[in-house]
Structures are given as structure tokens and as C-alpha cells.
Enzyme design. Sequence first.
Site, PDB file in Angstrom:
ATOM      1  N   CYS A 192      -4.480  -1.048   3.977  1.00 26.74           N
ATOM      2  CA  CYS A 192      -5.193  -0.745   2.737  1.00 26.74           C
ATOM      3  C   CYS A 192      -4.924  -1.784   1.644  1.00 26.74           C
ATOM      4  O   CYS A 192      -4.116  -1.559   0.730  1.00 26.74           O
ATOM      5  CB  CYS A 192      -4.900   0.642   2.202  1.00 26.74           C
ATOM      6  SG  CYS A 192      -6.123   1.055   0.927  1.00 26.74           S
ATOM      7  N   CYS A 370     -12.704   0.837   1.609  1.00 30.68           N
ATOM      8  CA  CYS A 370     -11.581   0.970   0.693  1.00 30.68           C
ATOM      9  C   CYS A 370     -12.070   1.630  -0.593  1.00 30.68           C
ATOM     10  O   CYS A 370     -12.781   0.994  -1.378  1.00 30.68           O
ATOM     11  CB  CYS A 370     -11.007  -0.420   0.396  1.00 30.68           C
ATOM     12  SG  CYS A 370      -9.499  -0.332  -0.565  1.00 30.68           S
TER      13      CYS A 370
END
Length: 447
Positions: A192, A370
Amino acid sequence: MQSVRILVHHGRGACISYSSRTFSTSRRADQKSYKLVVVGGGAGGCSTASRFCRRLGKGQVAVIEPSEVHYYQPLWTLVGGGVRKFEETVRSTKDVLPKECDWIKAKVLNFDPDDNTVTTSDGQKIKYDYMVVSMGMQLNFNLIPGALEALKNDPQVVSNYAPWTVPKTYPAIKNTTSGNAIFTFPNTPIKCAGAPQKIMYLAEEQFRQTGVRDKVNVVYNTALGVIFGVKKYAARLMKIVDKRNIKVNYKRNLIEVKSDKKEAVFENLDTGEKETFTYSMLHLTPPMSAPDELRQCKKLVNEAGFLEVNNETLQSTRYPNIFSIGDCNSAPTSKTAAAVATQGGVVQKNLCALMDGKPMLKKYDGYTSCPLITSRGRCILAEFDYNGNPLETFPIDQGKERWTMYHLKNDVLPFMYWNALLTGHWNGPGFYRKAMRLGLSDGSVKQ
Ligand SMILES: Cc1cc2nc3c(=O)[nH]c(=O)nc-3n(C[C@H](O)[C@H](O)[C@H](O)COP(=O)(O)OP(=O)(O)OC[C@H]3O[C@@H](n4cnc5c(N)ncnc54)[C@H](O)[C@@H]3O)c2cc1C
């Protein structure tokens, strides 16, 4: 004895017969044997086990996972931001793994892909016909001198990346009333890639709301040369950091934490010079790698230590009966749970085809996502492919900060993770993306 024909996927769509091998499915007393062994019971491993237990039935699938608990890591950003409780991110591994699988509560220590076996930390040798490796990433806090000590002893040094440090983040934000609040991004691939800056936006918002913003410098020190890897979203994020007076320093890599002096030392990756910043709060993102046990098996990994897969089929480039999903594979995309969902669908189709002696036709396009939270109530939903081209699900401009996307991140995605991803029913939003465009386009936009 059971004969299995192995197909290897070469390049774009073509599948050729590779070899004919024979696997044993009989059991010796000291050696368990499974049709499918899944290494890791995180997002990728759990969803893979669910998918294949449905197909293969009880006793045919083993999951090797040492941890008693399973974490929903994507929610840790909102835990650090004081929005959600840490306990909401934790469930017992027993409850998330499918009932039909055998859970081997141990670590894989060694891979022997020529013998189709793995050795575990409790001394077992487990044999497999097929294996899916989904071991996630290893956090290497130890590579930054002083970081572990600071995380243990200094309440103002925090990280959303490890379960034992996430609960420290929000108290540290609340305690910050002046000085430098520093947020870092390391000089390695990470999971991430948006998370190091999402927590910064939540902290900055908190400083404004509590009236200390004019006394706190918000600093983003990133080892990268850009704020985000996809141009469209990077342009929007640059506007946000300018508007909110956040200082971004590029090519700055954290190399030491001196918590006794409240100092963080960075290397300027362009000049090699060292720069020391004092901090009143430091959110650090550790350097990461594939787990050591995987990295050590040179037969399976690429030079960077990730399990080398064909980018489209996610099959090992060297061992046709091995596939990999998620953060520990070499697929050159941003490592997220969203990527795991789409990769899971691809591996399911291709591994089932392989088991049936059919060609593997399903291709992974690098889809990843994301949700870039920019405040409590606003989010840019970045979605893109291998080429960094936006691949947005909704037929609106997702580069804008929207409360709908925040709602999706905070309320909808956690539900989907526990109920659809882990149970192997969620293959990513590809179908919905097309449906929302009435089947006329796949939603991809060239940059
Ligand atoms: C702060 C933070 C924010 C994030 N935000 C988002 C987000 O907004 N959206 C998103 O999609 N993703 C996000 N992610 C990333 C996401 O959580 C991961 O990409 C995802 O969990 C990867 O799944 P995985 O199965 O590859 O690895 P994991 O889910 O990490 O699972 C790996 C498993 O392998 C096990 N394992 C490790 N070594 C061994 C071994 N030797 N033997 C056996 N088992 C082993 C581990 O115990 C673990 O259970 C975030 C992550 C963090 C930390």
C-alpha cells in the site's frame, strides 16, 4: 499414483505442453501430502484456500500459517487516524479459514520445489501436487538503526504498518502541538504505497481542528522522486499538499532514529549527504522485502527476492505447479489487497485449467487500487493497471476527493474483505467496471 499434465504459459495467451510429471498423493506416516498447499493465511492465502476447498473438498487443501490472528490491514490507516478501533481489524485465523482445509499452524522454513515439498518450523515435511504462495511482506524495522528502540520506547515514534505499533499512532497525533510532524516513505517496495501519506493527511486535519496547525510543520520525506506513481493522482495530490502547506522532500531516505535527542537522520539519495531533522512526531514506514524463508529459495525468486511469476498468469516462471498471489510475488504492480482480489480470480481460473489439462487463458492486467484518504470524509479512489493507466470502476472522475469514496473505504470495503474476498467470492471490480459503461469500454484511460 496420479498423473498430471503440466502446462506452462508463455507470453501472450499461448500455452504449450511443458512436461509430463507424476505426483504421489499417497501418505507416509511422517509426511503429509495434499493436492494443494497454500503458504500464508493472509488475504491471498485465505481467499485461495476458500476457492480451492470448494473445488477439491475436505482434506485436499492445507494452509500453512503461523499466526493465531488475521488482520484486516487496510483499516489500520483509519485506526491510526482515530476513526476506527484496532479490535475491528482482528479476527481469529481459525474463523477466517475455510472449515474444509487443514490448518498447519507453523511457518514454512524451507521450500524444495524440485521435490514438491516444504519443511515447516514444527519439523513437518509437507508434500503437494500444487502450491500457491501468499506470504505477504516482511517489515524490516531492524534495517534502520534506532527505529525499533524508538518504536518501543518513544510514544511519539509510531508506524501504521505493524499491529503492535498501530494503536500508538492516534495518541501521538493528539500529543503533537508544535514542532515537526514527519512522515516517511522508505527506499524499497512496500505494501500500500499510499498509506505513508494517508495518515499524514489525517494528522494534518487533526492539527487544524485542534488549533495547533500554525505551530506544527507537516513534513513528508519520501525516498521516491514523485508523490505517487500514477500521474493523474499525483497531480491532484500535489494540489492538496500545496493548499495544505505540507512540505514534501523527495529522495530522502530515513537511515537512523535517535530517540534520545528526538532526531531522525535522512540520506539525500541524490547527493549522499545526511540531513538531521528534529521531530515532535515521527510516523515511519519500514523498509520491506519478501519474507526471508522465501528469499532464501533462489530457485523460486527473482533478484529482488520476490517469487518470480509470469505477469499475466501468475504461474511461477520455473515450476509450473506453483503460483503466487499478493505482496510476495514479482508482478510489477502496487501491492494491495485490491490486487490480491483480482489476482485470486486469475489464479483460480488458471490453476483449475492446469488441473484439468486445459490451457490457461486468464490474464492479470496489473489491476490495483489505493483509496487515498485525504481527510475524515474525503478520499481519492486511485485504481490503475501495470502501465500506470487509470482503470476506474465508476464512470466519474475518481481523481477528485469525494465523500462517496470515503464511505466506500470506511464502510463497504471492510464488509467486502471479510465476506467476499476471504471467502474467495470477490475477483475485483472488472465486471462492474464494464457493466457501468454498458459493456462499451473496460474503463481504462491511457495517460
Ligand atoms: C497500513 C496499511 C494500509 C493498507 N491499506 C490498504 C488499502 O487501503 N487498500 C488495499 O487494498 N490494501 C491495503 N494494504 C495492503 C494489504 O493489506 C496487503 O497488500 C494484503 O494484505 C496482501 O495480502 P497477502 O496475502 O499478500 O499478505 P498478508 O495479508 O500480509 O498475509 C501474509 C501471511 O503470510 C504469513 N506468513 C509469513 N511468512 C510465512 C511463512 N514463512 N510461512 C507461512 N506463512 C507465512 C503471515 O503470517 C501472513 O498471515 C494496506 C496495508 C497496510 C499495512
